[in-house]
Design a protein around this motif. Structure first.
Motif, PDB file in Angstrom:
ATOM      1  N   ALA A 177       0.115   1.596  17.121  1.00  0.00           N
ATOM      2  CA  ALA A 177      -0.162   2.031  15.748  1.00  0.00           C
ATOM      3  C   ALA A 177       0.367   3.438  15.537  1.00  0.00           C
ATOM      4  O   ALA A 177       0.386   4.268  16.453  1.00  0.00           O
ATOM      5  N   VAL A 178       0.814   3.714  14.344  1.00  0.00           N
ATOM      6  CA  VAL A 178       1.330   5.024  13.998  1.00  0.00           C
ATOM      7  C   VAL A 178       0.649   5.493  12.722  1.00  0.00           C
ATOM      8  O   VAL A 178       0.364   4.693  11.817  1.00  0.00           O
ATOM      9  N   ASP A 179       0.379   6.778  12.687  1.00  0.00           N
ATOM     10  CA  ASP A 179      -0.281   7.361  11.512  1.00  0.00           C
ATOM     11  C   ASP A 179       0.742   7.577  10.409  1.00  0.00           C
ATOM     12  O   ASP A 179       1.914   7.885  10.663  1.00  0.00           O
ATOM     13  N   GLY A 180       0.292   7.410   9.170  1.00  0.00           N
ATOM     14  CA  GLY A 180       1.201   7.588   8.048  1.00  0.00           C
ATOM     15  C   GLY A 180       1.723   9.006   7.937  1.00  0.00           C
ATOM     16  O   GLY A 180       2.841   9.223   7.433  1.00  0.00           O
ATOM     17  N   ASN A 181       0.948  10.012   8.386  1.00  0.00           N
ATOM     18  CA  ASN A 181       1.415  11.398   8.303  1.00  0.00           C
ATOM     19  C   ASN A 181       2.565  11.679   9.269  1.00  0.00           C
ATOM     20  O   ASN A 181       3.319  12.639   9.075  1.00  0.00           O
ATOM     21  N   ALA A 182       2.675  10.842  10.332  1.00  0.00           N
ATOM     22  CA  ALA A 182       3.751  11.052  11.298  1.00  0.00           C
ATOM     23  C   ALA A 182       5.047  10.384  10.871  1.00  0.00           C
ATOM     24  O   ALA A 182       6.068  10.518  11.557  1.00  0.00           O
ATOM     25  N   GLU A 198      -8.417  -4.568   7.040  1.00  0.00           N
ATOM     26  CA  GLU A 198      -7.569  -4.044   8.088  1.00  0.00           C
ATOM     27  C   GLU A 198      -7.604  -4.934   9.323  1.00  0.00           C
ATOM     28  O   GLU A 198      -6.594  -5.063  10.038  1.00  0.00           O
ATOM     29  N   TYR A 222       2.099   0.038  11.172  1.00  0.00           N
ATOM     30  CA  TYR A 222       1.622   1.007  10.181  1.00  0.00           C
ATOM     31  C   TYR A 222       0.923   0.228   9.070  1.00  0.00           C
ATOM     32  O   TYR A 222       1.518  -0.652   8.446  1.00  0.00           O
ATOM     33  N   GLU A 224      -0.896   0.583   5.537  1.00  0.00           N
ATOM     34  CA  GLU A 224      -1.046   1.473   4.377  1.00  0.00           C
ATOM     35  C   GLU A 224      -2.126   0.899   3.459  1.00  0.00           C
ATOM     36  O   GLU A 224      -2.080  -0.287   3.101  1.00  0.00           O
TER      37      GLU A 224
END
Length: 266
Positions: A177-182, A198, A222, A224
């Protein structure tokens, strides 16, 4: 005057009667024809198949005297006309193929016998004695002890070899998983669906990883969160593509395998 008028009336009435009789006969003939046609149509067998019989005689016959003009010098005779030779072929004109050539014994090369070659090699490898001792020829002490020897008999494995096992060095795997801010702006991704929770999105991702490992290799998840019409949606997206071309190609592969996919940009 009266006699003339009466004669004219009588002639007209006669013509009228004749016309009526003719019309009645024509009507009667039409009615009879219609009745016969109706009777034939009603009594005809609809299951009857017409049979076409082949012609018994030949389609074309050659006349006894064809006549016409026979044109000379047809076919191969044209060549004889040009060459000035007679059209009749004699034995002297027929050229047969030459007899097969027999090579001289001196030029014949006999291939060596494979079995004899193997025996010669064994005799050379075993030495002058020609006896098979079951042991390979000893190598030169000055040479490498592990170098191959010129022998058809395999040499035993050296006893001083040490066994060594190696383990593959695994590179650290990127987080799933990756954060949207990254994710920087302008990053190309693919959207694999929008779900009501989710957990459903994560289950969908895990299923795609199991079913399509070749398409999901090296990709990060990701999710959203968006609100549309008072309903919260969770968009499942895959990150890890170099550009728009790769995202379009990936979506084409997903759609071909029955998975919804659209290219998107962050």
């Amino acid at each position: 005057m009266r006699d003339t008028a009466s004669e004219q009336v009588e002639s007209v009435s006669l013509l009228t009667k004749v016309g009526r009789v003719v019309g009645a006969l024509a009507s009667l003939a039409v009615l009879i024809g219609l009745a016969m046609w109706t009777w034939q149509t009603g009594t005809q067998d609809t299951s009857e198949i017409p049979v076409i019989v082949a012609q018994s005689g030949p389609a074309r016959e050659e006349p006894e005297e064809p006549g016409g003009l026979q044109v000379p010098h047809q076919g191969r005779s044209v060549n004889t006309l040009i060459e000035g030779t007679p059209d009749v072929v004699t034995e002297e004109d027929v050229a047969l193929a030459p007899a097969p050539m027999v090579p001289d014994q001196e030029d014949v090369v006999i291939a060596p016998d494979p079995a004899q070659e193997i025996e010669d090699l064994l005799a050379e490898a075993l030495g002058d004695g020609g006896e098979d001792t079951g042991v390979a020829a000893e190598p030169d002490p000055e040479a490498d002890p592990y170098a191959p020897v010129a022998s058809l008999i395999p040499r035993s494995r050296p006893s001083d070899l040490a066994s060594r096992t190696t383990t593959a060095v695994r590179e650290p795997q990127a987080p799933v998983a990756v954060d949207g801010n990254a994710i920087p702006a302008g990053t190309h991704m693919v959207q694999l669906g929008a779900f009501l929770s989710e957990e459903i999105a994560i289950e969908q991702w895990n299923g795609l990883v199991r079913r399509q490992p070749s398409l999901m290799a090296g990709k990060q998840r990701y999710i959203e969160t968006v609100v549309s019409g008072g309903t919260t949606r969770y968009r499942l997206r895959a990150v890890g593509y170099d550009g728009l071309t790769e995202t379009r190609a990936a979506c084409a592969a997903f759609v071909a395998r029955g998975q919804d996919c659209i290219p998107v940009t962050r």
